[in-house]
Motif scaffolding. Structure first.
Motif, PDB file in Angstrom:
ATOM      1  N   THR A  68       0.692  -1.346   0.080  1.00 26.19           N
ATOM      2  CA  THR A  68      -0.075  -0.128   0.013  1.00 26.19           C
ATOM      3  C   THR A  68       0.716   1.263   0.039  1.00 26.19           C
ATOM      4  O   THR A  68       0.473   2.067  -0.755  1.00 26.19           O
ATOM      5  CB  THR A  68      -0.952  -0.029   1.196  1.00 26.19           C
ATOM      6  N   MET A  69       1.849   1.142   0.858  1.00 25.03           N
ATOM      7  CA  MET A  69       2.883   2.505   0.902  1.00 25.03           C
ATOM      8  C   MET A  69       3.604   2.487  -0.377  1.00 25.03           C
ATOM      9  O   MET A  69       3.807   3.711  -0.867  1.00 25.03           O
ATOM     10  CB  MET A  69       3.876   2.518   2.048  1.00 25.03           C
ATOM     11  N   SER A  70       4.063   1.523  -0.874  1.00 24.93           N
ATOM     12  CA  SER A  70       4.672   1.502  -2.350  1.00 24.93           C
ATOM     13  C   SER A  70       3.848   2.325  -3.321  1.00 24.93           C
ATOM     14  O   SER A  70       4.453   3.166  -4.117  1.00 24.93           O
ATOM     15  CB  SER A  70       5.210   0.341  -2.624  1.00 24.93           C
ATOM     16  N   GLY A  71       2.625   1.895  -3.458  1.00 26.53           N
ATOM     17  CA  GLY A  71       1.674   2.585  -4.295  1.00 26.53           C
ATOM     18  C   GLY A  71       1.682   3.969  -3.927  1.00 26.53           C
ATOM     19  O   GLY A  71       1.292   5.043  -4.901  1.00 26.53           O
ATOM     20  N   ALA A  72       1.358   4.414  -2.560  1.00 21.83           N
ATOM     21  CA  ALA A  72       1.154   5.781  -2.185  1.00 21.83           C
ATOM     22  C   ALA A  72       2.496   6.686  -2.600  1.00 21.83           C
ATOM     23  O   ALA A  72       2.038   7.799  -3.055  1.00 21.83           O
ATOM     24  CB  ALA A  72       0.831   5.839  -0.731  1.00 21.83           C
ATOM     25  N   ASP A  79      12.276  -0.902  -6.844  1.00 21.27           N
ATOM     26  CA  ASP A  79      12.454  -0.681  -5.507  1.00 21.27           C
ATOM     27  C   ASP A  79      11.001  -0.916  -4.824  1.00 21.27           C
ATOM     28  O   ASP A  79      11.029  -1.384  -3.594  1.00 21.27           O
ATOM     29  CB  ASP A  79      12.124   1.290  -5.247  1.00 21.27           C
ATOM     30  N   ARG A  80       9.862  -0.951  -5.651  1.00 22.93           N
ATOM     31  CA  ARG A  80       8.662  -1.795  -5.108  1.00 22.93           C
ATOM     32  C   ARG A  80       9.152  -3.195  -4.909  1.00 22.93           C
ATOM     33  O   ARG A  80       8.535  -3.668  -3.590  1.00 22.93           O
ATOM     34  CB  ARG A  80       7.699  -1.413  -5.885  1.00 22.93           C
ATOM     35  N   SER A  81       9.578  -3.854  -5.581  1.00 24.04           N
ATOM     36  CA  SER A  81      10.007  -5.357  -5.547  1.00 24.04           C
ATOM     37  C   SER A  81      10.935  -5.460  -4.176  1.00 24.04           C
ATOM     38  O   SER A  81      10.851  -6.524  -3.433  1.00 24.04           O
ATOM     39  CB  SER A  81      10.335  -5.888  -6.649  1.00 24.04           C
ATOM     40  N   THR A  82      11.986  -4.508  -4.055  1.00 22.06           N
ATOM     41  CA  THR A  82      12.856  -4.866  -2.872  1.00 22.06           C
ATOM     42  C   THR A  82      12.014  -4.602  -1.711  1.00 22.06           C
ATOM     43  O   THR A  82      12.353  -5.324  -0.637  1.00 22.06           O
ATOM     44  CB  THR A  82      13.967  -3.702  -3.309  1.00 22.06           C
ATOM     45  N   VAL A  83      11.358  -3.471  -1.804  1.00 18.73           N
ATOM     46  CA  VAL A  83      10.466  -3.234  -0.570  1.00 18.73           C
ATOM     47  C   VAL A  83       9.701  -4.458   0.123  1.00 18.73           C
ATOM     48  O   VAL A  83       9.645  -4.785   1.174  1.00 18.73           O
ATOM     49  CB  VAL A  83      10.194  -2.018  -0.377  1.00 18.73           C
ATOM     50  N   LEU A  84       8.911  -4.971  -1.038  1.00 18.57           N
ATOM     51  CA  LEU A  84       7.964  -5.904  -0.814  1.00 18.57           C
ATOM     52  C   LEU A  84       8.558  -7.368  -0.158  1.00 18.57           C
ATOM     53  O   LEU A  84       8.249  -8.023   0.692  1.00 18.57           O
ATOM     54  CB  LEU A  84       7.221  -6.052  -1.849  1.00 18.57           C
ATOM     55  N   ALA A  85       9.791  -7.484  -0.699  1.00 19.23           N
ATOM     56  CA  ALA A  85      10.478  -8.817  -0.543  1.00 19.23           C
ATOM     57  C   ALA A  85      11.072  -8.438   1.105  1.00 19.23           C
ATOM     58  O   ALA A  85      11.031  -9.598   1.890  1.00 19.23           O
ATOM     59  CB  ALA A  85      11.733  -8.874  -1.556  1.00 19.23           C
ATOM     60  N   ALA A  86      11.396  -7.503   1.265  1.00 21.00           N
ATOM     61  CA  ALA A  86      11.995  -7.083   2.754  1.00 21.00           C
ATOM     62  C   ALA A  86      11.074  -6.906   3.805  1.00 21.00           C
ATOM     63  O   ALA A  86      11.162  -7.921   4.950  1.00 21.00           O
ATOM     64  CB  ALA A  86      12.715  -5.828   2.797  1.00 21.00           C
ATOM     65  N   ALA A  87       9.607  -6.552   3.340  1.00 23.34           N
ATOM     66  CA  ALA A  87       8.638  -6.687   4.461  1.00 23.34           C
ATOM     67  C   ALA A  87       8.253  -8.096   4.680  1.00 23.34           C
ATOM     68  O   ALA A  87       7.909  -8.581   6.002  1.00 23.34           O
ATOM     69  CB  ALA A  87       7.589  -5.904   3.783  1.00 23.34           C
ATOM     70  N   LEU A  88       8.169  -8.995   3.539  1.00 24.05           N
ATOM     71  CA  LEU A  88       7.618 -10.239   3.441  1.00 24.05           C
ATOM     72  C   LEU A  88       8.592 -11.229   4.595  1.00 24.05           C
ATOM     73  O   LEU A  88       8.052 -11.963   5.324  1.00 24.05           O
ATOM     74  CB  LEU A  88       7.312 -10.950   2.268  1.00 24.05           C
ATOM     75  N   ARG A 223      -5.149   7.662   6.617  1.00 22.08           N
ATOM     76  CA  ARG A 223      -4.665   8.945   6.658  1.00 22.08           C
ATOM     77  C   ARG A 223      -3.138   8.770   6.686  1.00 22.08           C
ATOM     78  O   ARG A 223      -2.638   9.763   5.648  1.00 22.08           O
ATOM     79  CB  ARG A 223      -5.149   9.673   7.779  1.00 22.08           C
ATOM     80  N   LEU A 224      -2.478   7.900   7.013  1.00 26.38           N
ATOM     81  CA  LEU A 224      -1.020   7.928   7.072  1.00 26.38           C
ATOM     82  C   LEU A 224      -0.400   7.775   5.528  1.00 26.38           C
ATOM     83  O   LEU A 224       0.248   8.330   4.992  1.00 26.38           O
ATOM     84  CB  LEU A 224      -0.386   6.809   7.922  1.00 26.38           C
ATOM     85  N   MET A 225      -1.290   6.852   4.927  1.00 19.89           N
ATOM     86  CA  MET A 225      -0.966   6.504   3.617  1.00 19.89           C
ATOM     87  C   MET A 225      -1.242   7.656   2.713  1.00 19.89           C
ATOM     88  O   MET A 225      -0.598   7.818   1.500  1.00 19.89           O
ATOM     89  CB  MET A 225      -1.652   4.934   3.159  1.00 19.89           C
ATOM     90  N   GLN A 226      -2.313   8.596   2.926  1.00 19.28           N
ATOM     91  CA  GLN A 226      -2.640   9.533   2.039  1.00 19.28           C
ATOM     92  C   GLN A 226      -1.700  10.635   2.108  1.00 19.28           C
ATOM     93  O   GLN A 226      -1.449  11.509   1.202  1.00 19.28           O
ATOM     94  CB  GLN A 226      -4.146  10.135   2.304  1.00 19.28           C
ATOM     95  N   THR A 227      -1.041  10.890   3.308  1.00 19.27           N
ATOM     96  CA  THR A 227       0.029  12.077   3.582  1.00 19.27           C
ATOM     97  C   THR A 227       1.326  11.698   3.682  1.00 19.27           C
ATOM     98  O   THR A 227       2.420  12.502   3.797  1.00 19.27           O
ATOM     99  CB  THR A 227      -0.664  12.613   5.001  1.00 19.27           C
ATOM    100  N   VAL A 228       1.839  10.371   3.684  1.00 20.61           N
ATOM    101  CA  VAL A 228       3.167   9.870   3.151  1.00 20.61           C
ATOM    102  C   VAL A 228       3.662  10.623   2.148  1.00 20.61           C
ATOM    103  O   VAL A 228       3.042  10.607   0.969  1.00 20.61           O
ATOM    104  CB  VAL A 228       3.315   8.518   3.559  1.00 20.61           C
ATOM    105  N   ALA A 229       5.110  11.117   2.139  1.00 20.72           N
ATOM    106  CA  ALA A 229       5.754  11.443   0.917  1.00 20.72           C
ATOM    107  C   ALA A 229       7.234  11.282   0.838  1.00 20.72           C
ATOM    108  O   ALA A 229       7.809  10.770   2.209  1.00 20.72           O
ATOM    109  CB  ALA A 229       5.438  12.744   0.812  1.00 20.72           C
ATOM    110  N   VAL A 230       7.750  11.384  -0.008  1.00 11.31           N
ATOM    111  CA  VAL A 230       9.551  11.227   0.080  1.00 11.31           C
ATOM    112  C   VAL A 230       9.893  12.521  -0.199  1.00 11.31           C
ATOM    113  O   VAL A 230       9.350  13.436  -0.912  1.00 11.31           O
ATOM    114  CB  VAL A 230       9.813  10.353  -0.845  1.00 11.31           C
TER     115      VAL A 230
END
Length: 439
Positions: A68-72, A79-88, A223-230
Motif C-alpha cells: 500500500t505504501m509503495s503505491g502511495a 524499489d517496490r519489489s525490493t521493499v515488498l521482499a524485505a517486508a515479507l 490517513r497516514l498513507m494519504q499523507t506520506v511522501a518522500v
C-alpha cells in the motif's frame, strides 16, 4: 482453466490481501511456513488468552502495508519489489516465541534475529532438517530466487538489518554531482521497513491490539498513507497527517506499557529463558528452524529444572514478583548499579548470588531489567520525532506537537527492575535481593 498466479488471503486485520508472483513463491517456502508455529507475542497468551497470532500473519500484514505504501509513494518497479521482499521476509530469523529468547540467543551466538534473517536469506544457514528435506525436496537459497527475479538480495537484507541498527537514518549531508548538490540516498526505502513510520509497527500495533483485546492500537492507516511522501530522500508526513502520526505515537506508547511490558507476561517469558539456560546448550542448535512446540518438546525432554519450568508454564503456575522497584523511586547509585546489570552475564551472576543468599536453586530466581530487552528487541521505540513536511521545510513532530514531546519523555514501563520467584520464596528472595543489589 489455468491456475491464477495469485492468491487472495483473508486477514483478520486488513481484510483481503493479494499475494502474487515472486511473493507467492516466497510465502510458500518452508522458511516462511515455519512462522505459522511461532507466536507473535511470545507467552502473552498466558495473560491475554486471544493472543495466539503468529509471525506468519504479521509478515503477511507487513507485506500488505508495504504494498500500500509503495503505491502511495509511486515507487518504481525495482524499489517496490525490493521493499515488498524485505517486508515479507523481515522476520524469518525469529526463534520460537519471537523476542522472548532474543537476549539468550544473542549472548550465545552474538546475533539478533535480523542477523539470522540475513543468514537465512543468503543461504548460509540450513532451512530444514534432513528428514523434512527427504519429504519436501531441496530448495535453492532465497538469495538465488531473488536474483532470478532481478532483485538484489544484498539490498533486501540491507533494508532488514541496516535500518534495524540505525539510530537516525535521516540524511545530514549532501552529495554533489556535476556541480549540483542533492540528497542522493534512498533512505526512505529503509524507513519503510524500520523507522518512525514503518509498516512493521503499523501492522504489529494493530494486530496485537486486535488479538489481545486492548483498545490502544487504533491507527488511522488510511490517513497516514494519504499523507506520506518522500522529501530529499527521507520518508515524511505532510502536515495534514500530523494528527494520524500523533495517534500512531500514542498507540505505540500505550501498547508497550499495557501489553509488551505487562508484568505477568514478562515473568512467564523470563521463566522460559531460564528453562533454556538450565537445559543443555544443544537445545539451541538450529533454533532458527524450530517452532514453539518443537522447543517445548526439547526443553521437556531435557529433564531437570528445564522440564520443571516448562511444566509450570504449561499449567500457568507462574512465579510471583518478590521485588519491583519503580523508575521514579531510584537514586543515582541504584540507577548506576542497574545499568551495570543490563549486561547479561552480570545479571545472571546477580541471580545466582540472590539464590545463594536465599538458600534456593538458581532456577528459582529471575531478575528482569526491561531496558535491556528494549535494546535488543525494539530499538525503534525511541524514534518519536517523525519528519513533518510543512510547505518546503521539514521539522520534527515535537516542534508542532506537545503530545509528541510528552510521549518522548514518557517511559514505556514504570518499573526498573523486577525479581520473581515461586510464591513460597518471596520473603527470602526480597531480603536477598535488597542485600545483593543495593546493600
Amino acid at each position: 482453466m489455468p491456475v491464477p498466479g495469485f492468491k487472495v488471503i483473508h486477514d483478520s486485520v486488513h481484510g483481503s490481501v493479494k499475494v502474487d508472483g515472486l511473493f507467492l513463491d516466497l510465502l510458500e517456502r518452508p522458511e516462511m511456513q515455519r512462522l505459522h508455529g511461532v507466536h507473535q507475542l511470545g507467552l502473552a497468551h498466558l495473560v491475554f488468552p486471544g493472543a495466539n497470532h503468529t509471525r506468519l500473519e504479521h509478515s503477511l500484514g507487513t507485506y500488505h502495508l508495504a504494498r500500500t505504501m509503495s503505491g502511495a509513494l509511486e515507487l518504481d518497479d525495482q524499489d517496490r519489489s525490493t521493499v515488498l521482499a524485505a517486508a515479507l521476509l523481515h522476520d524469518l530469523g525469529h526463534s520460537p516465541y519471537s523476542h522472548t529468547l532474543e537476549e539468550v540467543i544473542h549472548n550465545r551466538t552474538g546475533k539478533d534475529h535480523t542477523g539470522i534473517t540475513r543468514d537465512i536469506i543468503m543461504g548460509s544457514l540450513p532451512i530444514m532438517s534432513e528428514a523434512s528435506a527427504e519429504v519436501l525436496g531441496r530448495f535453492n537459497p532465497i538469495a538465488e530466487v531473488l536474483e532470478g527475479e532481478g532483485i538484489s538480495p544484498q539490498d533486501v537484507t540491507g533494508l532488514i538489518s541496516a535500518s534495524h541498527l540505525a539510530k537516525d537514518s535521516r540524511q545530514r549531508t549532501l552529495d554533489v554531482d556535476a556541480g549540483q548538490a542533492h540528497f542522493g540516498q534512498k533512505n526512505y526505502l529503509k524507513q519503510i521497513i524500520s523507522g518512525p513510520l514503518d509498516v512493521d509497527q503499523m501492522d504489529y500495533l494493530q494486530r496485537d491490539a486486535y488479538y489481545t483485546g486492548v483498545a490502544h492500537g487504533t491507527i488511522d492507516i488510511d490517513r497516514l498513507m494519504q499523507t506520506v511522501a518522500v522529501f530529499h530522500g527521507d520518508l515524511v508526513i505532510s502536515k495534514g497527517g500530523m494528527v494520524a502520526v500523533e495517534g500512531l505515537m500514542v498507540a505505540r506508547s500505550l501498547m508497550y506499557t499495557s501489553v509488551y511490558f505487562h508484568k505477568t507476561a514478562r515473568i512467564a517469558e523470563m521463566m522460559l529463558c531460564k528453562a533454556v539456560e538450565m537445559a543443555p546448550p544443544s537445545v539451541l542448535d538450529d533454533i532458527h528452524m524450530a517452532t514453539d512446540c518443537e522447543l517445548d518438546s526439547k526443553l521437556t525432554e531435557a529433564g531437570g529444572d528445564a522440564a520443571r519450568l516448562m511444566t509450570l508454564l504449561r499449567f500457568r503456575k507462574l512465579y510471583k514478583k518478590a521485588v519491583m522497584l519503580p523508575v521514579s523511586g531510584l537514586d543515582e547509585h541504584q540507577i548506576e548499579h542497574l545499568i551495570e546489570l543490563s549486561d547479561y552475564n552480570r545479571r545472571k551472576a546477580a541471580e545466582r548470588e540472590i539464590a545463594d543468599r536465599a538458600g534456593l536453586k538458581e532456577s528459582e530466581v529471575l531478575v528482569d531489567i526491561p531496558d535491556r530487552a528494549l535494546l535488543l528487541g525494539e530499538p525503534r521505540i525511541g524514534k518519536t520525532d517523525v519528519a513533518i513536511l510543512d510547505g518546503d521545510r521539514v521539522r520534527p513532530l515535537s516542534r508542532y506537537s506537545p503530545l509528541a514531546k510528552a510521549i518522548q519523555s514518557r517511559g514505556v514501563h514504570d518499573w526498573a527492575v523486577m525479581v520473581s520467584t515461586p510464591a513460597k520464596n518471596r520473603e527470602e528472595v526480597e531480603k536477598a535481593t535488597l542485600k545483593t543489589l543495593f546493600a
